[in-house]
Write a protein that holds these residues in place. Structure first.
Motif, mmCIF file in Angstrom:
data_model
loop_
_atom_site.group_PDB
_atom_site.id
_atom_site.type_symbol
_atom_site.label_atom_id
_atom_site.label_comp_id
_atom_site.label_asym_id
_atom_site.label_seq_id
_atom_site.Cartn_x
_atom_site.Cartn_y
_atom_site.Cartn_z
ATOM 1 N N GLU A 1 -10.582 7.037 -41.234
ATOM 2 C CA GLU A 1 -11.608 8.066 -41.544
ATOM 3 C C GLU A 1 -12.371 7.959 -42.780
ATOM 4 O OE1 GLU A 1 -12.422 10.741 -39.756
ATOM 5 O OE2 GLU A 1 -11.491 9.220 -38.071
ATOM 6 N N THR A 2 -11.902 7.156 -43.661
ATOM 7 C CA THR A 2 -12.702 6.710 -45.018
ATOM 8 C C THR A 2 -13.682 5.520 -44.404
ATOM 9 O OG1 THR A 2 -10.747 7.318 -46.263
ATOM 10 C CG2 THR A 2 -12.494 5.781 -46.980
ATOM 11 N N GLY A 3 -14.972 5.530 -44.828
ATOM 12 C CA GLY A 3 -15.750 4.332 -44.620
ATOM 13 C C GLY A 3 -15.454 3.368 -45.497
ATOM 14 N N ILE A 4 -15.402 2.326 -44.862
ATOM 15 C CA ILE A 4 -14.960 0.995 -45.868
ATOM 16 C C ILE A 4 -16.119 -0.163 -45.556
ATOM 17 C CG2 ILE A 4 -13.085 -0.857 -46.127
ATOM 18 C CD1 ILE A 4 -11.096 1.264 -45.116
ATOM 19 N N VAL A 5 -16.437 -0.602 -46.712
ATOM 20 C CA VAL A 5 -17.397 -1.638 -46.631
ATOM 21 C C VAL A 5 -16.883 -2.734 -47.685
ATOM 22 C CG1 VAL A 5 -19.590 -2.625 -47.173
ATOM 23 C CG2 VAL A 5 -19.215 -0.366 -46.306
ATOM 24 N N LEU A 6 -16.826 -4.212 -47.490
ATOM 25 C CA LEU A 6 -16.237 -5.000 -48.074
ATOM 26 C C LEU A 6 -17.443 -6.198 -48.453
ATOM 27 C CD1 LEU A 6 -13.682 -6.647 -49.377
ATOM 28 C CD2 LEU A 6 -13.264 -7.564 -47.247
ATOM 29 N N SER A 7 -17.493 -6.483 -49.413
ATOM 30 C CA SER A 7 -18.650 -7.569 -49.414
ATOM 31 C C SER A 7 -18.210 -8.851 -50.499
ATOM 32 C CB SER A 7 -20.081 -7.078 -49.955
ATOM 33 O OG SER A 7 -19.753 -6.274 -51.240
ATOM 34 N N ASP A 8 -18.721 -9.913 -50.539
ATOM 35 C CA ASP A 8 -18.318 -11.022 -51.319
ATOM 36 C C ASP A 8 -18.980 -10.889 -52.490
ATOM 37 O OD1 ASP A 8 -20.921 -11.926 -50.971
ATOM 38 O OD2 ASP A 8 -20.537 -13.486 -49.339
ATOM 39 N N GLU A 9 -18.844 -12.167 -53.311
ATOM 40 C CA GLU A 9 -19.206 -12.198 -54.837
ATOM 41 C C GLU A 9 -20.968 -11.968 -54.766
ATOM 42 O OE1 GLU A 9 -18.482 -16.367 -53.467
ATOM 43 O OE2 GLU A 9 -17.663 -14.429 -53.204
ATOM 44 N N ASN A 10 -21.539 -12.307 -53.682
ATOM 45 C CA ASN A 10 -23.098 -12.225 -53.686
ATOM 46 C C ASN A 10 -23.593 -10.880 -53.153
ATOM 47 O OD1 ASN A 10 -23.254 -15.198 -54.781
ATOM 48 N ND2 ASN A 10 -22.604 -15.892 -52.736
ATOM 49 N N CYS A 11 -22.765 -9.978 -52.804
ATOM 50 C CA CYS A 11 -22.926 -8.793 -52.189
ATOM 51 C C CYS A 11 -23.401 -8.857 -50.906
ATOM 52 C CB CYS A 11 -24.116 -7.879 -53.096
ATOM 53 S SG CYS A 11 -23.649 -7.714 -54.657
ATOM 54 N N GLU A 12 -22.874 -9.704 -50.175
ATOM 55 C CA GLU A 12 -23.134 -9.931 -48.913
ATOM 56 C C GLU A 12 -21.874 -9.237 -48.000
ATOM 57 O OE1 GLU A 12 -23.847 -14.120 -47.846
ATOM 58 O OE2 GLU A 12 -25.706 -14.055 -48.877
ATOM 59 N N ILE A 13 -22.275 -8.414 -46.976
ATOM 60 C CA ILE A 13 -21.303 -7.826 -46.471
ATOM 61 C C ILE A 13 -20.444 -8.607 -45.558
ATOM 62 C CG2 ILE A 13 -20.867 -6.112 -44.559
ATOM 63 C CD1 ILE A 13 -23.444 -4.611 -45.361
ATOM 64 N N LEU A 14 -19.053 -8.539 -45.617
ATOM 65 C CA LEU A 14 -17.866 -9.233 -44.899
ATOM 66 C C LEU A 14 -17.372 -8.382 -43.909
ATOM 67 C CD1 LEU A 14 -16.097 -11.120 -47.917
ATOM 68 C CD2 LEU A 14 -17.937 -12.011 -46.427
ATOM 69 N N LEU A 15 -17.338 -6.936 -44.095
ATOM 70 C CA LEU A 15 -16.623 -5.988 -43.168
ATOM 71 C C LEU A 15 -17.292 -4.798 -43.373
ATOM 72 C CD1 LEU A 15 -12.945 -5.891 -42.379
ATOM 73 C CD2 LEU A 15 -14.056 -3.706 -43.199
ATOM 74 N N MET A 16 -17.602 -3.990 -42.265
ATOM 75 C CA MET A 16 -17.851 -2.597 -42.359
ATOM 76 C C MET A 16 -17.528 -1.930 -41.099
ATOM 77 S SD MET A 16 -21.785 -1.003 -41.773
ATOM 78 C CE MET A 16 -22.229 -1.753 -43.476
ATOM 79 N N ASN A 17 -16.755 -0.865 -41.582
ATOM 80 C CA ASN A 17 -16.034 0.125 -40.355
ATOM 81 C C ASN A 17 -17.101 0.950 -39.729
ATOM 82 O OD1 ASN A 17 -15.876 2.046 -42.116
ATOM 83 N ND2 ASN A 17 -13.807 2.535 -41.833
ATOM 84 N N GLU A 18 -16.402 1.719 -38.525
ATOM 85 C CA GLU A 18 -17.469 2.588 -37.745
ATOM 86 C C GLU A 18 -17.627 3.856 -38.442
ATOM 87 O OE1 GLU A 18 -18.831 2.026 -34.878
ATOM 88 O OE2 GLU A 18 -18.122 -0.087 -35.068
ATOM 89 N N LYS A 19 -16.985 4.095 -39.329
ATOM 90 C CA LYS A 19 -17.036 5.379 -40.399
ATOM 91 C C LYS A 19 -18.284 5.390 -41.141
ATOM 92 C CE LYS A 19 -15.848 9.420 -41.342
ATOM 93 N NZ LYS A 19 -15.835 10.653 -40.056
ATOM 94 N N VAL A 20 -18.321 4.079 -41.763
ATOM 95 C CA VAL A 20 -19.569 3.784 -42.528
ATOM 96 C C VAL A 20 -20.942 4.272 -41.637
ATOM 97 C CG1 VAL A 20 -20.918 2.432 -43.988
ATOM 98 C CG2 VAL A 20 -18.417 2.687 -44.206
ATOM 99 N N LYS A 21 -20.887 3.393 -40.671
ATOM 100 C CA LYS A 21 -22.080 3.592 -39.822
ATOM 101 C C LYS A 21 -22.181 5.031 -39.254
ATOM 102 C CE LYS A 21 -22.132 0.610 -36.256
ATOM 103 N NZ LYS A 21 -21.416 -0.261 -35.248
ATOM 104 N N GLU A 22 -21.034 5.813 -39.105
ATOM 105 C CA GLU A 22 -21.315 6.963 -38.665
ATOM 106 C C GLU A 22 -21.882 8.031 -39.644
ATOM 107 O OE1 GLU A 22 -18.429 10.909 -38.248
ATOM 108 O OE2 GLU A 22 -17.594 9.093 -37.283
ATOM 109 N N LEU A 23 -21.352 7.933 -40.830
ATOM 110 C CA LEU A 23 -21.991 8.484 -42.048
ATOM 111 C C LEU A 23 -23.429 8.235 -42.319
ATOM 112 C CD1 LEU A 23 -18.896 8.295 -44.510
ATOM 113 C CD2 LEU A 23 -19.633 10.296 -43.351
ATOM 114 N N PHE A 24 -23.871 6.908 -42.346
ATOM 115 C CA PHE A 24 -25.116 6.597 -42.770
ATOM 116 C C PHE A 24 -26.021 6.081 -41.614
ATOM 117 C CE2 PHE A 24 -23.205 4.326 -46.622
ATOM 118 C CZ PHE A 24 -23.019 5.684 -47.359
#
Length: 344
Positions: free
Chosen positions: A82-105
Motif C-alpha cells: 500500500e506504500t508507493g515504491i520506486v527504486l532507481s540506480d545511480e543514474n536515476c534510471e528506474i529499476l522498479l515501480m510498483n502499482e501503488k505509485v502508478k495509482e497515486l500519480f
C-alpha cells in the motif's frame, strides 16, 4: 532429449562447455551437475574418444533457486504494498515501480515500459497533479543532488490528497548504488490528526479558563499538565511545576496521601474526593475540595491521574453564616417562648 542434443553439439563442435543437467546417482539421489567435455582425435583427425569433467553444483543451484524465490516473494510484496515504491540506480534510471505509485500519480503505462526511464522524466509527467508543480520538480532535483535521507516530504495534490515522500540513498561499501523512494497517502491521517488537534485545543481552552484547578501527574507523581487556575491557587508558575514531583512542591500531605490512596487502591478506576483546609500565599484560610481520577491509555490501563482542585471557601463561609443565623433564630425563638410563658 537434452542429453542427446548435448552429444550432437559435442560431436559437431568438438567441445562442450558449461552444460548443466540433472543426473541420478546409484542411491537415487538427484544431483545437478555442470559438464565440460572435449573430443579426442586420432592422427587422421577422426574422433575416437571423449573426456570431460563433471562438477556437482547442486548446492549452488539450490542457493540460486532460493534466491529466485526470495526475489519473487519480494517482488510480490512490493507490487502489492500500500506504500508507493520506486527504486532507481545511480543514474536515476528506474529499476522498479510498483502499482501503488502508478495509482497515486495516475500513470497508465505498464511498469515494464518505465524501466530505464529517468526519475526526472516521470516527475515531469506527474508534476501537473500537484498544487505547487514547479516546487515539486525543484525539490525532486534537490533531493537527488544531495543524496541524503529525507523523511516526510509533504506533497499537496490538486485532487485534495496529501502525500508523504521519503528518500533513502542506497550505499554499499561506501559506493552510491541508487536510491529508494516511498510515497504514502496520508490524507485521512492528516484530517484525523487535525480533528484531534482541534479537539485538544478546544478542551485546553476549556481547561485553561475553568474555575477548577487542574493538575495531571504520571504514575511516578511527576507533573505533566497544569492550568492557569491551579497556578493561581498554589502561587506557582507553570515552569516551576512541569516535570517536578508533587511531594517536592506541595506542602499538603492530605493531597499526596489521597493520590497515593487512589494509585495503590485495587479499585483505582473510581475517582476519590477529599476536603482539606489550606493557607493561601497571603496567609488566608481557604477550603479546597480535591478530586483524584485516573486517566487511561488506549489499552485501558491507568497512565496518569487528573487532580481537580475546587476552592469552596465562599460556599463554606455561606454555610457557616447560615448555621450561625439558624442558631441565632433558634435562640430567639427559645427566648420568645420563655417570654410568652412568663406572660402567661
Amino acid at each position: 532429449s537434452k542429453t542427446a542434443g548435448s552429444f550432437k553439439q559435442l560431436l559437431k563442435d568438438g567441445v562442450l562447455t558449461e552444460c548443466k543437467s540433472f543426473i541420478k546417482t546409484k542411491s537415487d539421489a538427484l544431483k545437478y551437475v555442470e559438464i565440460n567435455a572435449s573430443i579426442v582425435y586420432n592422427s587422421k583427425n577422426n574422433p575416437v574418444a571423449a573426456h570431460g569433467i563433471i562438477r556437482d553444483i547442486t548446492e549452488d543451484y539450490q542457493r540460486q533457486q532460493d534466491l529466485l524465490k526470495s526475489e519473487k516473494r519480494l517482488s510480490t510484496l512490493v507490487s502489492n504494498n500500500e506504500t508507493g515504491i520506486v527504486l532507481s540506480d545511480e543514474n536515476c534510471e528506474i529499476l522498479l515501480m510498483n502499482e501503488k505509485v502508478k495509482e497515486l500519480f495516475e500513470i497508465n503505462e505498464e511498469s515494464e515500459s518505465l524501466l530505464g526511464v529517468k526519475c526526472s522524466e516521470v516527475g515531469q509527467i506527474a508534476k501537473e497533479l500537484f498544487l505547487d508543480n514547479e516546487n515539486f520538480i525543484s525539490r525532486l532535483q534537490e533531493v537527488i543532488a544531495n543524496r541524503k535521507t529525507v523523511i516526510g516530504d509533504v506533497l499537496k495534490m490538486k485532487n485534495g490528497k496529501t502525500i508523504e515522500r521519503d528518500f533513502k540513498p542506497i550505499i554499499i561499501d561506501d559506493l552510491y548504488h541508487g536510491h529508494l523512494w516511498t510515497y504514502r497517502d496520508v490524507t485521512l491521517q492528516r484530517k484525523y490528526k487535525k480533528g484531534i488537534e482541534a479537539e485538544q485545543h478546544k478542551y485546553q481552552d476549556i481547561a485553561s479558563n475553568t474555575k477548577v484547578g487542574l493538575l495531571e501527574i504520571d504514575l511516578d507523581k511527576k507533573i505533566k499538565m497544569v492550568n492557569k487556575r491551579l497556578q493561581t491557587m498554589y502561587g506557582l508558575k507553570k515552569e516551576e511545576l512541569i516535570g517536578k514531583k508533587i511531594d517536592q512542591l506541595f506542602p499538603y500531605d492530605d493531597i499526596i496521601n489521597l493520590i497515593d490512596k487512589v494509585k495503590n487502591n485495587s479499585d483505582s478506576t473510581r475517582p476519590k474526593t477529599y476536603d482539606i483546609t489550606v493557607k493561601s500565599t497571603s496567609g488566608e484560610k481557604r477550603f479546597w475540595m480535591i478530586n483524584v481520577a485516573p486517566n487511561f491509555d488506549v489499552e485501558g490501563n491507568v497512565s496518569s491521574f487528573i487532580v481537580a482542585h475546587l476552592d469552596v471557601t465562599y460556599q463554606k463561609n455561606l454555610k457557616k453564616q447560615r448555621d450561625l443565623l439558624t442558631k441565632q433564630l433558634d435562640r430567639t425563638n427559645e427566648d420568645l417562648r420563655d417570654y410568652m410563658h412568663m406572660v402567661s
